[in-house]
Design an enzyme around this catalytic site. Sequence first.
Site, short mmCIF file in Angstrom:
data_model
loop_
_atom_site.label_atom_id
_atom_site.label_comp_id
_atom_site.label_asym_id
_atom_site.label_seq_id
_atom_site.Cartn_x
_atom_site.Cartn_y
_atom_site.Cartn_z
N SER A 234 0.56 -1.51 -0.21
CA SER A 234 0.21 -0.39 -0.34
C SER A 234 0.86 1.03 -0.06
O SER A 234 0.54 1.95 -0.15
CB SER A 234 -1.10 0.37 1.51
OG SER A 234 -1.66 -0.95 1.06
N HIS B 227 -1.90 -3.38 -6.33
CA HIS B 227 -2.58 -3.04 -4.82
C HIS B 227 -3.95 -3.41 -4.95
O HIS B 227 -5.14 -2.32 -5.96
CB HIS B 227 -2.74 -1.18 -5.65
CG HIS B 227 -2.65 -1.13 -4.04
ND1 HIS B 227 -3.57 0.27 -3.64
CD2 HIS B 227 -2.62 -1.41 -2.33
CE1 HIS B 227 -3.64 1.27 -2.11
NE2 HIS B 227 -3.06 -0.95 -1.68
N GLU C 180 -4.98 -1.07 -7.94
CA GLU C 180 -4.20 0.29 -8.99
C GLU C 180 -2.46 -0.63 -8.85
O GLU C 180 -2.23 -1.70 -8.80
CB GLU C 180 -3.40 0.93 -7.90
CG GLU C 180 -4.58 2.30 -6.95
CD GLU C 180 -4.53 2.53 -6.48
OE1 GLU C 180 -5.02 4.03 -6.05
OE2 GLU C 180 -3.77 2.60 -4.96
N ASN D 31 -4.55 6.39 -1.19
CA ASN D 31 -4.77 6.51 -0.35
C ASN D 31 -3.82 7.99 0.37
O ASN D 31 -4.02 8.64 0.88
CB ASN D 31 -3.22 5.76 0.44
CG ASN D 31 -3.76 4.43 0.63
OD1 ASN D 31 -4.86 3.97 1.32
ND2 ASN D 31 -3.52 3.12 0.57
P1 NAD Z 1 -1.63 -9.77 7.12
O1 NAD Z 1 -1.05 -9.25 8.20
O2 NAD Z 1 -3.11 -10.45 7.35
O3 NAD Z 1 -1.10 -11.45 6.18
C1 NAD Z 1 -0.21 -10.87 6.19
C2 NAD Z 1 0.41 -12.46 6.09
O4 NAD Z 1 1.47 -13.01 5.49
C3 NAD Z 1 -0.01 -13.50 6.98
O5 NAD Z 1 -0.77 -14.62 7.13
C4 NAD Z 1 1.70 -13.52 7.49
O6 NAD Z 1 1.50 -14.85 8.06
C5 NAD Z 1 2.28 -14.48 5.67
N1 NAD Z 1 3.40 -14.31 6.07
C6 NAD Z 1 4.73 -13.08 6.60
N2 NAD Z 1 6.15 -13.65 6.08
C7 NAD Z 1 5.78 -13.92 5.24
C8 NAD Z 1 6.70 -15.00 4.42
N3 NAD Z 1 8.38 -15.02 4.44
N4 NAD Z 1 6.40 -15.64 3.15
C9 NAD Z 1 4.73 -15.74 3.50
N5 NAD Z 1 4.39 -15.55 4.31
C10 NAD Z 1 4.45 -14.41 5.17
O7 NAD Z 1 -1.71 -8.69 6.28
P2 NAD Z 1 -2.64 -7.69 5.43
O8 NAD Z 1 -3.55 -6.90 5.86
O9 NAD Z 1 -3.25 -8.99 4.52
O10 NAD Z 1 -1.33 -7.22 3.67
C11 NAD Z 1 -0.19 -7.49 2.79
C12 NAD Z 1 -0.38 -6.64 1.72
O11 NAD Z 1 -1.56 -6.12 1.79
C13 NAD Z 1 0.60 -5.48 2.86
O12 NAD Z 1 1.56 -5.29 1.84
C14 NAD Z 1 -0.21 -3.84 2.89
O13 NAD Z 1 0.02 -3.15 2.93
C15 NAD Z 1 -1.37 -4.58 1.36
N6 NAD Z 1 -2.47 -4.53 1.21
C16 NAD Z 1 -3.62 -4.41 3.30
C17 NAD Z 1 -4.88 -3.76 2.82
C18 NAD Z 1 -5.34 -4.26 3.72
O14 NAD Z 1 -7.20 -3.67 3.88
N7 NAD Z 1 -5.10 -5.20 5.34
C19 NAD Z 1 -4.93 -3.27 1.45
C20 NAD Z 1 -4.71 -3.59 0.49
C21 NAD Z 1 -3.40 -3.35 0.65
#
Ligand code: NAD
Length: 380
Positions: free
Chosen positions: A123, A144, A156, A195
Amino acid sequence: MKIEDLKTVAILGAGTMGHGIAQVAAVAGYRVFLRDVSNEILENAKGNIRSSLERLAKRGRLSEKDLEAALSRISTTIDLKEAVKNADLIVEAVPERLDLKQRIFKEVDEAAPKEAILASNTSSLSITDLAKAVKKPERVVGLHFFNPPALMRLVEVVPGEKTSKETVELAMSFAKKLDKTPVFVKRDSPGFIVNRVLIPYLNEASKIVERGEFKVLEIDSAMQFKAKFPMGPFLLSDYIGIDIVYEILRVFEEKLGPFYKPSAPIEKLFKEKKLGRKTGEGFYGYKEGAPKVPEDAGAVFDVNRLLAPMINEAAKLVSEGIAETGDVDTAMKLGANLPEGPFETVKRVGADKLTGVLKELEKKHGKGYAPSAFLSSLKQ
Ligand code: NAD
Protein backbone atom coordinates in the site's frame (compact mmCIF):
# COMPACT_ATOMS: atom_id res chain seq x y z
CA MET A 1 4.28 -13.59 -22.24
CA LYS A 2 0.74 -13.00 -23.48
CA ILE A 3 -2.25 -12.89 -21.13
CA GLU A 4 -3.52 -16.18 -22.66
CA ASP A 5 -0.24 -17.83 -21.56
CA LEU A 6 -0.70 -16.71 -17.98
CA LYS A 7 -2.25 -19.70 -16.23
CA THR A 8 -0.60 -20.26 -12.86
CA VAL A 9 -0.48 -17.75 -10.04
CA ALA A 10 1.36 -17.86 -6.72
CA ILE A 11 0.15 -15.75 -3.81
CA LEU A 12 2.63 -15.23 -1.00
CA GLY A 13 0.96 -14.42 2.31
CA ALA A 14 -2.49 -15.85 3.14
CA GLY A 15 -3.65 -13.08 5.47
CA THR A 16 -6.45 -10.53 5.00
CA MET A 17 -5.41 -9.67 1.44
CA GLY A 18 -3.61 -12.82 0.27
CA HIS A 19 -6.51 -15.21 0.84
CA GLY A 20 -8.89 -12.81 -0.90
CA ILE A 21 -6.63 -12.42 -3.94
CA ALA A 22 -6.21 -16.21 -4.10
CA GLN A 23 -10.00 -16.53 -4.06
CA VAL A 24 -10.66 -14.12 -6.94
CA ALA A 25 -7.85 -15.66 -9.02
CA ALA A 26 -9.27 -19.17 -8.49
CA VAL A 27 -12.81 -18.05 -9.35
CA ALA A 28 -11.42 -16.52 -12.57
CA GLY A 29 -10.04 -19.95 -13.50
CA TYR A 30 -6.38 -19.62 -12.54
CA ARG A 31 -4.38 -22.41 -10.93
CA VAL A 32 -3.39 -20.91 -7.58
CA PHE A 33 -0.58 -21.74 -5.15
CA LEU A 34 -1.05 -20.01 -1.81
CA ARG A 35 1.92 -19.81 0.51
CA ASP A 36 2.28 -18.75 4.13
CA VAL A 37 4.62 -19.60 7.01
CA SER A 38 2.47 -22.20 8.80
CA ASN A 39 -0.06 -24.88 7.88
CA GLU A 40 -2.41 -23.53 10.52
CA ILE A 41 -2.56 -20.11 8.81
CA LEU A 42 -3.12 -21.83 5.46
CA GLU A 43 -5.94 -24.00 6.83
CA ASN A 44 -7.55 -20.91 8.28
CA ALA A 45 -7.18 -19.09 4.93
CA LYS A 46 -8.81 -21.98 3.05
CA GLY A 47 -11.66 -21.95 5.56
CA ASN A 48 -12.13 -18.22 5.00
CA ILE A 49 -12.11 -18.67 1.23
CA ARG A 50 -14.73 -21.44 1.48
CA SER A 51 -17.06 -19.36 3.65
CA SER A 52 -16.65 -16.31 1.42
CA LEU A 53 -17.48 -18.42 -1.67
CA GLU A 54 -20.47 -19.92 0.14
CA ARG A 55 -21.79 -16.43 0.87
CA LEU A 56 -21.45 -15.57 -2.84
CA ALA A 57 -23.19 -18.84 -3.77
CA LYS A 58 -26.06 -18.04 -1.39
CA ARG A 59 -26.55 -14.71 -3.15
CA GLY A 60 -26.65 -16.55 -6.46
CA ARG A 61 -23.37 -15.13 -7.73
CA LEU A 62 -21.67 -18.52 -8.00
CA SER A 63 -23.01 -22.05 -8.60
CA GLU A 64 -22.21 -24.91 -6.22
CA LYS A 65 -20.22 -26.55 -9.03
CA ASP A 66 -18.13 -23.40 -9.65
CA LEU A 67 -17.53 -23.06 -5.92
CA GLU A 68 -16.03 -26.55 -5.67
CA ALA A 69 -14.08 -26.05 -8.92
CA ALA A 70 -12.59 -22.80 -7.62
CA LEU A 71 -11.56 -24.43 -4.34
CA SER A 72 -9.99 -27.36 -6.18
CA ARG A 73 -7.77 -24.95 -8.13
CA ILE A 74 -6.13 -23.69 -4.91
CA SER A 75 -3.14 -25.57 -3.45
CA THR A 76 -1.55 -24.43 -0.22
CA THR A 77 2.06 -24.86 0.81
CA ILE A 78 4.63 -23.54 3.26
CA ASP A 79 7.40 -24.17 0.72
CA LEU A 80 8.21 -21.04 -1.29
CA LYS A 81 9.97 -22.97 -4.08
CA GLU A 82 7.01 -25.29 -4.47
CA ALA A 83 4.65 -22.29 -4.63
CA VAL A 84 6.50 -20.35 -7.33
CA LYS A 85 8.32 -22.96 -9.42
CA ASN A 86 5.61 -23.08 -12.13
CA ALA A 87 4.10 -19.64 -11.57
CA ASP A 88 3.58 -17.17 -14.42
CA LEU A 89 2.65 -14.42 -11.96
CA ILE A 90 3.52 -14.06 -8.30
CA VAL A 91 1.67 -11.65 -6.01
CA GLU A 92 3.21 -10.98 -2.63
CA ALA A 93 0.86 -9.95 0.17
CA VAL A 94 3.13 -10.34 3.21
CA PRO A 95 3.35 -7.69 5.98
CA GLU A 96 4.24 -4.13 4.96
CA ARG A 97 8.01 -4.16 5.56
CA LEU A 98 10.52 -3.33 2.85
CA ASP A 99 13.25 -5.68 4.16
CA LEU A 100 10.82 -8.63 4.34
CA LYS A 101 9.32 -7.98 0.90
CA GLN A 102 12.78 -7.52 -0.68
CA ARG A 103 14.02 -10.74 0.88
CA ILE A 104 11.00 -12.61 -0.48
CA PHE A 105 11.40 -11.10 -3.95
CA LYS A 106 15.04 -12.20 -3.93
CA GLU A 107 14.05 -15.78 -3.07
CA VAL A 108 11.30 -15.72 -5.71
CA ASP A 109 13.73 -14.40 -8.31
CA GLU A 110 15.86 -17.50 -7.80
CA ALA A 111 13.04 -20.04 -7.69
CA ALA A 112 10.46 -18.81 -10.24
CA PRO A 113 10.53 -19.20 -14.02
CA LYS A 114 12.61 -16.48 -15.73
CA GLU A 115 9.61 -14.90 -17.47
CA ALA A 116 7.37 -14.71 -14.39
CA ILE A 117 5.89 -11.36 -13.34
CA LEU A 118 6.59 -10.32 -9.74
CA ALA A 119 3.77 -8.24 -8.33
CA SER A 120 3.42 -6.59 -4.93
CA ASN A 121 0.23 -5.69 -3.11
CA THR A 122 2.05 -3.05 -1.06
CA SER A 123 0.00 0.00 0.00
CA SER A 124 2.81 2.42 0.74
CA LEU A 125 6.22 1.08 -0.24
CA SER A 126 8.03 2.09 -3.40
CA ILE A 127 7.82 -0.43 -6.27
CA THR A 128 11.18 0.90 -7.51
CA ASP A 129 12.75 0.05 -4.13
CA LEU A 130 11.18 -3.43 -4.09
CA ALA A 131 12.45 -4.07 -7.61
CA LYS A 132 16.04 -3.45 -6.47
CA ALA A 133 15.99 -6.92 -4.90
CA VAL A 134 15.67 -8.76 -8.25
CA LYS A 135 17.80 -9.24 -11.34
CA LYS A 136 15.11 -8.11 -13.79
CA PRO A 137 13.31 -5.07 -12.32
CA GLU A 138 11.39 -4.73 -15.60
CA ARG A 139 9.23 -7.70 -14.44
CA VAL A 140 8.23 -6.07 -11.14
CA VAL A 141 4.91 -4.22 -10.80
CA GLY A 142 2.54 -2.97 -8.11
CA LEU A 143 -0.85 -4.72 -8.15
CA HIS A 144 -2.72 -2.96 -5.37
CA PHE A 145 -5.99 -4.67 -4.44
CA PHE A 146 -8.46 -3.22 -1.94
CA ASN A 147 -9.97 -4.87 1.08
CA PRO A 148 -11.89 -7.18 0.75
CA PRO A 149 -10.49 -8.26 -2.65
CA ALA A 150 -13.56 -10.42 -3.33
CA LEU A 151 -15.86 -7.37 -3.27
CA MET A 152 -13.77 -4.30 -4.10
CA ARG A 153 -13.52 -3.77 -7.85
CA LEU A 154 -10.49 -1.50 -7.98
CA VAL A 155 -6.89 -2.54 -8.64
CA GLU A 156 -4.16 0.12 -8.92
CA VAL A 157 -1.43 -0.94 -11.35
CA VAL A 158 1.86 0.74 -10.50
CA PRO A 159 5.10 0.58 -12.48
CA GLY A 160 8.49 1.06 -10.83
CA GLU A 161 11.10 3.16 -12.62
CA LYS A 162 12.32 0.16 -14.65
CA THR A 163 9.07 -1.76 -15.16
CA SER A 164 8.52 -2.70 -18.81
CA LYS A 165 5.45 -1.74 -20.80
CA GLU A 166 4.77 -5.44 -21.37
CA THR A 167 4.67 -6.10 -17.61
CA VAL A 168 2.24 -3.20 -17.07
CA GLU A 169 0.01 -4.44 -19.89
CA LEU A 170 -0.03 -7.98 -18.49
CA ALA A 171 -0.86 -6.68 -15.02
CA MET A 172 -3.74 -4.58 -16.42
CA SER A 173 -5.08 -7.56 -18.42
CA PHE A 174 -4.75 -9.88 -15.42
CA ALA A 175 -6.79 -7.48 -13.27
CA LYS A 176 -9.49 -7.40 -15.97
CA LYS A 177 -9.53 -11.22 -16.11
CA LEU A 178 -10.30 -11.15 -12.38
CA ASP A 179 -13.31 -8.98 -13.25
CA LYS A 180 -11.66 -5.96 -11.63
CA THR A 181 -11.26 -2.42 -12.91
CA PRO A 182 -7.56 -1.54 -13.14
CA VAL A 183 -6.39 2.06 -13.03
CA PHE A 184 -2.96 2.97 -14.27
CA VAL A 185 -0.78 4.91 -11.86
CA LYS A 186 1.70 6.55 -14.24
CA ARG A 187 4.49 7.02 -11.72
CA ASP A 188 5.49 5.21 -8.54
CA SER A 189 4.55 7.68 -5.82
CA PRO A 190 3.67 7.24 -2.11
CA GLY A 191 0.10 6.05 -1.56
CA PHE A 192 -0.53 5.74 -5.34
CA ILE A 193 -3.99 7.28 -5.93
CA VAL A 194 -6.58 6.23 -3.33
CA ASN A 195 -4.45 6.38 -0.19
CA ARG A 196 -2.76 9.60 -1.28
CA VAL A 197 -6.16 11.31 -1.54
CA LEU A 198 -7.98 9.53 1.29
CA ILE A 199 -5.45 9.35 4.14
CA PRO A 200 -4.52 13.08 4.21
CA TYR A 201 -8.29 13.80 4.22
CA LEU A 202 -8.60 11.72 7.43
CA ASN A 203 -5.65 13.64 8.87
CA GLU A 204 -7.24 16.95 7.86
CA ALA A 205 -10.48 16.10 9.67
CA SER A 206 -8.47 15.30 12.76
CA LYS A 207 -6.50 18.60 12.46
CA ILE A 208 -9.84 20.46 12.55
CA VAL A 209 -10.68 18.72 15.84
CA GLU A 210 -7.16 19.38 17.15
CA ARG A 211 -7.62 23.11 16.45
CA GLY A 212 -10.90 23.04 18.36
CA GLU A 213 -12.93 24.22 15.34
CA PHE A 214 -15.46 21.36 15.21
CA LYS A 215 -16.24 18.11 16.99
CA VAL A 216 -15.87 14.54 15.74
CA LEU A 217 -19.63 13.95 15.50
CA GLU A 218 -20.28 17.25 13.72
CA ILE A 219 -17.74 16.42 11.01
CA ASP A 220 -18.72 12.74 10.65
CA SER A 221 -22.39 13.62 10.40
CA ALA A 222 -21.81 16.33 7.77
CA MET A 223 -19.58 14.11 5.60
CA GLN A 224 -21.97 11.16 5.81
CA PHE A 225 -25.31 12.90 5.40
CA LYS A 226 -24.48 16.11 3.52
CA ALA A 227 -21.48 15.04 1.38
CA LYS A 228 -23.05 11.53 1.05
CA PHE A 229 -19.80 9.69 1.82
CA PRO A 230 -20.39 6.09 3.01
CA MET A 231 -19.19 7.19 6.46
CA GLY A 232 -17.44 10.17 8.02
CA PRO A 233 -13.63 10.45 8.37
CA PHE A 234 -13.39 9.43 12.04
CA LEU A 235 -15.56 6.35 11.66
CA LEU A 236 -13.49 5.50 8.58
CA SER A 237 -10.17 5.99 10.45
CA ASP A 238 -11.41 3.58 13.11
CA TYR A 239 -12.56 1.15 10.45
CA ILE A 240 -9.23 1.21 8.54
CA GLY A 241 -7.24 1.09 11.80
CA ILE A 242 -5.48 4.04 13.47
CA ASP A 243 -2.13 2.21 13.17
CA ILE A 244 -2.49 1.88 9.38
CA VAL A 245 -3.55 5.54 9.00
CA TYR A 246 -0.68 6.66 11.25
CA GLU A 247 1.95 4.57 9.46
CA ILE A 248 0.88 5.72 5.99
CA LEU A 249 0.99 9.36 7.18
CA ARG A 250 4.51 8.79 8.52
CA VAL A 251 5.60 7.54 5.07
CA PHE A 252 3.96 10.60 3.47
CA GLU A 253 5.62 12.93 5.98
CA GLU A 254 9.02 11.43 5.20
CA LYS A 255 8.58 11.32 1.42
CA LEU A 256 6.25 14.25 0.68
CA GLY A 257 6.87 16.73 3.49
CA PRO A 258 5.73 18.04 6.91
CA PHE A 259 2.19 18.88 5.72
CA TYR A 260 1.41 15.15 6.03
CA LYS A 261 2.64 14.74 9.61
CA PRO A 262 0.09 12.72 11.63
CA SER A 263 -2.14 15.10 13.59
CA ALA A 264 -1.96 15.08 17.40
CA PRO A 265 -5.28 13.17 17.95
CA ILE A 266 -4.19 10.37 15.58
CA GLU A 267 -0.73 10.19 17.15
CA LYS A 268 -2.23 10.09 20.65
CA LEU A 269 -4.60 7.21 19.79
CA PHE A 270 -1.75 5.36 18.08
CA LYS A 271 0.50 5.67 21.14
CA GLU A 272 -2.32 4.59 23.47
CA LYS A 273 -2.96 1.57 21.18
CA LYS A 274 -6.55 2.70 20.69
CA LEU A 275 -6.49 1.53 17.09
CA GLY A 276 -10.19 1.72 16.24
CA ARG A 277 -12.75 -1.01 15.73
CA LYS A 278 -10.28 -3.87 16.03
CA THR A 279 -9.21 -2.87 19.57
CA GLY A 280 -12.68 -1.75 20.70
CA GLU A 281 -11.71 1.93 20.92
CA GLY A 282 -10.44 4.68 18.65
CA PHE A 283 -12.16 7.98 17.92
CA TYR A 284 -15.28 6.10 19.07
CA GLY A 285 -15.87 3.28 21.55
CA TYR A 286 -17.08 -0.05 20.11
CA LYS A 287 -17.68 -2.11 23.23
CA GLU A 288 -21.43 -1.43 23.07
CA GLY A 289 -21.74 -1.86 19.30
CA ALA A 290 -21.27 0.51 16.40
CA PRO A 291 -21.55 4.25 17.19
CA LYS A 292 -24.64 6.16 16.08
CA VAL A 293 -23.95 9.29 14.08
CA PRO A 294 -27.00 11.61 14.29
CA GLU A 295 -28.13 13.07 10.98
CA ASP A 296 -28.63 16.59 12.36
CA ALA A 297 -25.25 16.93 14.13
CA GLY A 298 -23.50 18.20 10.99
CA ALA A 299 -25.65 21.23 10.21
CA VAL A 300 -22.92 23.69 11.23
CA PHE A 301 -20.04 22.11 9.30
CA ASP A 302 -19.38 23.23 5.70
CA VAL A 303 -18.30 20.09 3.80
CA ASN A 304 -16.21 22.17 1.37
CA ARG A 305 -13.81 22.75 4.28
CA LEU A 306 -12.78 19.07 3.88
CA LEU A 307 -13.61 18.53 0.22
CA ALA A 308 -11.30 21.36 -0.94
CA PRO A 309 -8.04 19.99 0.60
CA MET A 310 -9.00 16.48 -0.49
CA ILE A 311 -9.62 17.56 -4.08
CA ASN A 312 -6.39 19.55 -3.97
CA GLU A 313 -4.54 16.32 -3.15
CA ALA A 314 -6.22 14.67 -6.15
CA ALA A 315 -5.21 17.64 -8.34
CA LYS A 316 -1.61 17.36 -7.11
CA LEU A 317 -1.57 13.81 -8.55
CA VAL A 318 -2.41 15.30 -11.94
CA SER A 319 0.06 18.24 -11.60
CA GLU A 320 2.81 15.78 -10.61
CA GLY A 321 2.16 13.46 -13.58
CA ILE A 322 1.08 10.54 -11.38
CA ALA A 323 -2.43 9.96 -12.73
CA GLU A 324 -5.04 11.25 -15.19
CA THR A 325 -8.23 12.90 -13.94
CA GLY A 326 -10.52 10.11 -15.20
CA ASP A 327 -8.43 7.44 -13.44
CA VAL A 328 -8.44 9.46 -10.20
CA ASP A 329 -12.24 9.71 -10.36
CA THR A 330 -12.62 5.97 -11.06
CA ALA A 331 -10.15 5.07 -8.31
CA MET A 332 -11.87 7.20 -5.66
CA LYS A 333 -15.33 5.87 -6.54
CA LEU A 334 -14.33 2.19 -6.63
CA GLY A 335 -11.52 2.19 -4.05
CA ALA A 336 -13.06 4.52 -1.45
CA ASN A 337 -16.76 4.19 -2.39
CA LEU A 338 -17.10 7.97 -2.81
CA PRO A 339 -20.41 9.06 -4.36
CA GLU A 340 -18.54 11.00 -7.08
CA GLY A 341 -14.94 11.43 -8.20
CA PRO A 342 -12.95 14.52 -7.02
CA PHE A 343 -13.01 16.08 -10.49
CA GLU A 344 -16.73 15.45 -10.78
CA THR A 345 -17.08 17.38 -7.52
CA VAL A 346 -15.00 20.20 -9.03
CA LYS A 347 -17.50 20.38 -11.92
CA ARG A 348 -20.45 20.43 -9.53
CA VAL A 349 -19.12 22.85 -6.91
CA GLY A 350 -16.87 25.00 -9.15
CA ALA A 351 -13.06 25.30 -9.10
CA ASP A 352 -13.27 28.95 -7.97
CA LYS A 353 -15.16 28.08 -4.82
CA LEU A 354 -12.71 25.31 -3.88
CA THR A 355 -9.58 27.41 -4.56
CA GLY A 356 -11.21 30.16 -2.45
CA VAL A 357 -11.49 27.76 0.52
CA LEU A 358 -7.87 26.67 0.02
CA LYS A 359 -6.55 30.25 -0.11
CA GLU A 360 -8.28 31.02 3.19
CA LEU A 361 -6.71 27.91 4.73
CA GLU A 362 -3.33 28.84 3.29
CA LYS A 363 -3.57 32.28 4.93
CA LYS A 364 -4.44 30.77 8.31
CA HIS A 365 -2.41 27.55 8.36
CA GLY A 366 0.40 27.80 5.81
CA LYS A 367 1.60 26.78 2.37
CA GLY A 368 0.54 23.12 2.52
CA TYR A 369 -2.97 24.28 1.53
CA ALA A 370 -1.89 26.30 -1.53
CA PRO A 371 -4.05 25.35 -4.54
CA SER A 372 -2.13 23.00 -6.85
CA ALA A 373 -1.14 24.10 -10.35
CA PHE A 374 -3.75 21.83 -11.91
CA LEU A 375 -6.63 23.00 -9.70
CA SER A 376 -5.71 26.64 -10.36
CA SER A 377 -5.70 25.96 -14.10
CA LEU A 378 -9.34 24.81 -13.81
CA LYS A 379 -10.53 28.21 -12.57
CA GLN A 380 -13.40 29.70 -14.52
P1 NAD B 1 -1.85 -9.75 7.11
O1 NAD B 1 -0.98 -9.53 8.30
O2 NAD B 1 -3.31 -10.03 7.28
O3 NAD B 1 -1.25 -10.98 6.27
C1 NAD B 1 0.10 -11.15 5.99
C2 NAD B 1 0.39 -12.64 5.93
O4 NAD B 1 1.72 -12.82 5.46
C3 NAD B 1 0.29 -13.34 7.29
O5 NAD B 1 -0.59 -14.45 7.18
C4 NAD B 1 1.73 -13.79 7.55
O6 NAD B 1 1.81 -15.01 8.27
C5 NAD B 1 2.24 -13.93 6.14
N1 NAD B 1 3.70 -13.95 6.02
C6 NAD B 1 4.63 -13.34 6.78
N2 NAD B 1 5.86 -13.64 6.31
C7 NAD B 1 5.68 -14.43 5.22
C8 NAD B 1 6.55 -15.07 4.31
N3 NAD B 1 7.89 -14.95 4.43
N4 NAD B 1 6.02 -15.79 3.30
C9 NAD B 1 4.69 -15.92 3.18
N5 NAD B 1 3.81 -15.35 4.02
C10 NAD B 1 4.31 -14.62 5.03
O7 NAD B 1 -1.59 -8.50 6.16
P2 NAD B 1 -2.57 -7.91 5.02
O8 NAD B 1 -3.50 -6.93 5.63
O9 NAD B 1 -3.11 -9.03 4.19
O10 NAD B 1 -1.52 -7.06 4.17
C11 NAD B 1 -0.63 -7.66 3.25
C12 NAD B 1 -0.15 -6.60 2.29
O11 NAD B 1 -1.25 -6.03 1.60
C13 NAD B 1 0.61 -5.44 2.93
O12 NAD B 1 1.63 -5.03 2.07
C14 NAD B 1 -0.46 -4.38 3.05
O13 NAD B 1 0.08 -3.08 3.03
C15 NAD B 1 -1.25 -4.62 1.77
N6 NAD B 1 -2.64 -4.16 1.77
C16 NAD B 1 -3.45 -4.34 2.86
C17 NAD B 1 -4.77 -3.89 2.81
C18 NAD B 1 -5.69 -4.09 3.98
O14 NAD B 1 -6.73 -3.41 4.04
N7 NAD B 1 -5.42 -4.99 4.90
C19 NAD B 1 -5.27 -3.30 1.65
C20 NAD B 1 -4.43 -3.16 0.53
C21 NAD B 1 -3.12 -3.60 0.61
